[in-house]
Write a protein that holds these residues in place. Sequence first.
Motif, PDB file in Angstrom:
ATOM      1  N   ILE A 127       0.634  -1.070   0.234  1.00  0.00           N
ATOM      2  CA  ILE A 127      -0.270  -0.095  -0.077  1.00  0.00           C
ATOM      3  C   ILE A 127       0.414   1.273   0.178  1.00  0.00           C
ATOM      4  CG2 ILE A 127      -1.696   0.826   1.794  1.00  0.00           C
ATOM      5  CD1 ILE A 127      -2.782  -1.545   0.320  1.00  0.00           C
ATOM      6  N   GLY A 128       0.684   1.975  -0.868  1.00  0.00           N
ATOM      7  CA  GLY A 128       1.678   3.285  -1.064  1.00  0.00           C
ATOM      8  C   GLY A 128       1.074   4.697  -0.336  1.00  0.00           C
ATOM      9  N   PHE A 129      -0.142   4.386   0.295  1.00  0.00           N
ATOM     10  CA  PHE A 129      -0.507   5.675   1.377  1.00  0.00           C
ATOM     11  C   PHE A 129      -1.564   4.824   2.157  1.00  0.00           C
ATOM     12  CE2 PHE A 129      -3.345   9.306   1.986  1.00  0.00           C
ATOM     13  CZ  PHE A 129      -2.757  10.087   2.420  1.00  0.00           C
ATOM     14  N   THR A 130      -2.139   5.350   3.273  1.00  0.00           N
ATOM     15  CA  THR A 130      -2.888   4.976   4.524  1.00  0.00           C
ATOM     16  C   THR A 130      -3.476   6.068   5.167  1.00  0.00           C
ATOM     17  OG1 THR A 130      -1.936   2.654   4.768  1.00  0.00           O
ATOM     18  CG2 THR A 130      -3.566   3.635   5.916  1.00  0.00           C
ATOM     19  N   CYS A 131      -4.600   5.717   4.881  1.00  0.00           N
ATOM     20  CA  CYS A 131      -5.755   7.511   5.108  1.00  0.00           C
ATOM     21  C   CYS A 131      -6.943   6.997   6.114  1.00  0.00           C
ATOM     22  CB  CYS A 131      -5.996   7.915   4.743  1.00  0.00           C
ATOM     23  SG  CYS A 131      -6.290  10.038   5.027  1.00  0.00           S
ATOM     24  N   SER A 132      -7.090   7.139   7.485  1.00  0.00           N
ATOM     25  CA  SER A 132      -8.244   6.923   8.347  1.00  0.00           C
ATOM     26  C   SER A 132      -9.181   8.254   8.713  1.00  0.00           C
ATOM     27  CB  SER A 132      -7.560   6.333   9.452  1.00  0.00           C
ATOM     28  OG  SER A 132      -6.722   6.942  10.804  1.00  0.00           O
ATOM     29  N   GLY A 133     -10.090   7.921   9.464  1.00  0.00           N
ATOM     30  CA  GLY A 133     -10.671   9.125   9.684  1.00  0.00           C
ATOM     31  C   GLY A 133     -11.594   8.325  11.329  1.00  0.00           C
ATOM     32  N   SER A 134     -12.009   9.341  12.060  1.00  0.00           N
ATOM     33  CA  SER A 134     -12.460   8.574  13.364  1.00  0.00           C
ATOM     34  C   SER A 134     -12.728   9.982  14.425  1.00  0.00           C
ATOM     35  CB  SER A 134     -11.481   7.615  14.488  1.00  0.00           C
ATOM     36  OG  SER A 134     -10.236   7.981  14.612  1.00  0.00           O
ATOM     37  N   SER A 135     -13.277   9.882  15.455  1.00  0.00           N
ATOM     38  CA  SER A 135     -13.173  11.581  16.276  1.00  0.00           C
ATOM     39  C   SER A 135     -12.570  10.765  17.691  1.00  0.00           C
ATOM     40  CB  SER A 135     -14.518  11.388  16.881  1.00  0.00           C
ATOM     41  OG  SER A 135     -14.422  12.102  17.334  1.00  0.00           O
ATOM     42  N   ASP A 136     -11.647  11.265  18.205  1.00  0.00           N
ATOM     43  CA  ASP A 136     -11.576  11.426  19.484  1.00  0.00           C
ATOM     44  C   ASP A 136     -12.145  11.682  20.327  1.00  0.00           C
ATOM     45  OD1 ASP A 136      -8.616  11.385  19.042  1.00  0.00           O
ATOM     46  OD2 ASP A 136      -7.915  13.241  18.808  1.00  0.00           O
ATOM     47  N   TYR A 137     -12.818  12.440  20.393  1.00  0.00           N
ATOM     48  CA  TYR A 137     -14.359  12.584  21.363  1.00  0.00           C
ATOM     49  C   TYR A 137     -15.198  11.928  21.517  1.00  0.00           C
ATOM     50  CZ  TYR A 137     -13.830  18.555  21.338  1.00  0.00           C
ATOM     51  OH  TYR A 137     -13.341  19.702  20.708  1.00  0.00           O
ATOM     52  N   LEU A 138     -15.778  10.992  20.073  1.00  0.00           N
ATOM     53  CA  LEU A 138     -16.332   9.706  20.699  1.00  0.00           C
ATOM     54  C   LEU A 138     -15.107   8.956  21.258  1.00  0.00           C
ATOM     55  CD1 LEU A 138     -19.048   8.997  18.624  1.00  0.00           C
ATOM     56  CD2 LEU A 138     -17.421   7.610  17.577  1.00  0.00           C
ATOM     57  N   ALA A 139     -14.309   9.107  21.341  1.00  0.00           N
ATOM     58  CA  ALA A 139     -13.095   7.691  21.933  1.00  0.00           C
ATOM     59  C   ALA A 139     -13.364   7.679  23.106  1.00  0.00           C
ATOM     60  CB  ALA A 139     -12.158   7.215  20.702  1.00  0.00           C
ATOM     61  N   GLY A 140     -12.878   9.641  23.650  1.00  0.00           N
ATOM     62  CA  GLY A 140     -13.071   9.979  24.575  1.00  0.00           C
ATOM     63  C   GLY A 140     -11.436   9.983  25.212  1.00  0.00           C
ATOM     64  N   ARG A 141     -10.824   9.655  24.184  1.00  0.00           N
ATOM     65  CA  ARG A 141      -9.117  10.406  24.413  1.00  0.00           C
ATOM     66  C   ARG A 141      -8.453  10.862  23.383  1.00  0.00           C
ATOM     67  NH1 ARG A 141     -10.032   4.313  24.430  1.00  0.00           N
ATOM     68  NH2 ARG A 141      -8.805   3.142  22.203  1.00  0.00           N
ATOM     69  N   ALA A 142      -7.346  11.827  24.092  1.00  0.00           N
ATOM     70  CA  ALA A 142      -6.467  11.855  22.655  1.00  0.00           C
ATOM     71  C   ALA A 142      -5.640  11.588  21.781  1.00  0.00           C
ATOM     72  CB  ALA A 142      -5.418  13.475  22.981  1.00  0.00           C
ATOM     73  N   PHE A 143      -5.624  11.990  20.463  1.00  0.00           N
ATOM     74  CA  PHE A 143      -4.726  10.737  19.335  1.00  0.00           C
ATOM     75  C   PHE A 143      -5.023   9.408  19.295  1.00  0.00           C
ATOM     76  CE2 PHE A 143      -2.251  14.735  19.862  1.00  0.00           C
ATOM     77  CZ  PHE A 143      -1.666  14.985  19.204  1.00  0.00           C
ATOM     78  N   SER A 144      -6.749   8.740  20.005  1.00  0.00           N
ATOM     79  CA  SER A 144      -6.542   7.704  19.178  1.00  0.00           C
ATOM     80  C   SER A 144      -7.024   7.081  18.320  1.00  0.00           C
ATOM     81  CB  SER A 144      -8.460   7.774  20.001  1.00  0.00           C
ATOM     82  OG  SER A 144      -9.274   8.171  19.302  1.00  0.00           O
ATOM     83  N   PHE A 145      -6.318   8.208  17.464  1.00  0.00           N
ATOM     84  CA  PHE A 145      -6.206   7.103  15.557  1.00  0.00           C
ATOM     85  C   PHE A 145      -4.924   6.114  15.869  1.00  0.00           C
ATOM     86  CE2 PHE A 145      -4.648  10.860  15.420  1.00  0.00           C
ATOM     87  CZ  PHE A 145      -2.732  10.608  14.764  1.00  0.00           C
ATOM     88  N   THR A 146      -4.079   6.688  16.087  1.00  0.00           N
ATOM     89  CA  THR A 146      -2.694   5.517  17.209  1.00  0.00           C
ATOM     90  C   THR A 146      -2.846   4.930  17.345  1.00  0.00           C
ATOM     91  OG1 THR A 146      -2.234   6.798  19.043  1.00  0.00           O
ATOM     92  CG2 THR A 146      -1.460   8.476  16.551  1.00  0.00           C
ATOM     93  N   MET A 147      -3.524   4.103  17.919  1.00  0.00           N
ATOM     94  CA  MET A 147      -3.816   2.990  18.517  1.00  0.00           C
ATOM     95  C   MET A 147      -4.226   2.029  17.666  1.00  0.00           C
ATOM     96  SD  MET A 147      -5.182   3.699  22.511  1.00  0.00           S
ATOM     97  CE  MET A 147      -5.380   2.032  22.935  1.00  0.00           C
ATOM     98  N   ALA A 148      -5.052   2.699  16.765  1.00  0.00           N
ATOM     99  CA  ALA A 148      -5.856   1.989  15.325  1.00  0.00           C
ATOM    100  C   ALA A 148      -5.207   1.090  14.270  1.00  0.00           C
ATOM    101  CB  ALA A 148      -6.815   2.499  15.089  1.00  0.00           C
ATOM    102  N   LEU A 149      -3.618   1.797  14.639  1.00  0.00           N
ATOM    103  CA  LEU A 149      -2.799   1.644  13.869  1.00  0.00           C
ATOM    104  C   LEU A 149      -2.323   0.820  13.751  1.00  0.00           C
ATOM    105  CD1 LEU A 149      -0.507   5.486  13.075  1.00  0.00           C
ATOM    106  CD2 LEU A 149      -2.028   3.923  11.693  1.00  0.00           C
ATOM    107  N   ASP A 150      -1.984   0.028  14.884  1.00  0.00           N
ATOM    108  CA  ASP A 150      -1.690  -1.304  15.317  1.00  0.00           C
ATOM    109  C   ASP A 150      -2.063  -2.365  14.673  1.00  0.00           C
ATOM    110  OD1 ASP A 150      -0.290  -0.268  17.596  1.00  0.00           O
ATOM    111  OD2 ASP A 150      -1.843  -0.983  19.152  1.00  0.00           O
TER     112      ASP A 150
END
Length: 350
Positions: free
Chosen positions: A45-68
């Motif tokens: 994959i040449g490029f990866t992009c995601s969409g989510s909301s820290d407000y919904l998750a209840g914590r800052a930079f929550s999207f970094t965990m999804a990178l796992d």
Amino acid sequence: MRDVAIVAFSQTDHRRSTEELSEVEMLMPVLHEVLEQTGLRTGDIGFTCSGSSDYLAGRAFSFTMALDGVGAWPPISESHVEMDGAWALYEAWVKLLTGEADTALVYSYGKSSPGPVRDVLTRQLDPYYLAPLWPDSVALAALQAQALIDAGEADEPALAAIAARSRSDAAGNPHAQLRGPRDQGEYLVRPLRTGDCPPIGDGAAAVVLAAGDKARELCERPAWIRGMDHRIEAHSLGVRDLTDSPSTRLAAERAGAFERPVDTAELHAPFTSQEVVLRKALDLDERVRVNPSGGALAANPVMAAGLIRLGEAAAAVHRGESERALAHATSGPCLQQNLVAVLEGEPHVG
């Protein structure tokens, strides 16, 4: 300009609650499935992009965990938008148009079950005038519905018919949270009944984009993105005509939606009244199949429902059920931000 297509789409079975799963555990099967459809590996994959909301998750930079769940080692080219995944797809599309990548993985996810999503969504409001009043998302949608009724453009039976059609169509969608006809229920906020509103639930979705001949290698019938654009209304609801959506109309015009008729439209209309507004803005008549998947009234994972509309429209093209499809995504109160994409399949031979 390069030709770019959606070549694969996958989504979860949307559920009222997935408390036994983390965001990563909910997302991983979708990522594996969408890559398996193309035969690609993460390293391809040449490029990866995601969409989510820290407000919904209840914590800052929550999207970094999804990178796992993606696998970010060795290092990958990655980006994130604090928006519905439809806007992540837009960013990836632009990336491929520039020639900086030939393939892209786009994913989004949301868990609405842990907290009161109606209150969480108030954080989208103007912080000076509206947000301090705490009008929730359903109350604002009811304001829009009442404006339509007062203008003579809808009534409660017409809204109920939209809900019944959408959920009947969802009976054939194994991923939908609400499938088959159901009672309209009690008033939630007049004039909206429970049946006029989307279900609260958790879910995720992912698509793979590819450019040119690479798309043809990865998919038998790619869904070519012929145009895509997004526009925004004024932030203050008091200066808008809630019975119309000029931003949707302009986005559709810029995306080329009015150049030729479409046969399918996947509209991100979480409330029945919003389908009325979108049909008018997009000039969709009864010949167009609207939300054959059931739409957001059947499954509305916040931050993924818009990407799912693009994925469902693309899947209809992949299956040969649509020649030219329109996909729409929205964010914010009362259709504040709107994205429109036009997808086409290659002509059938013979």
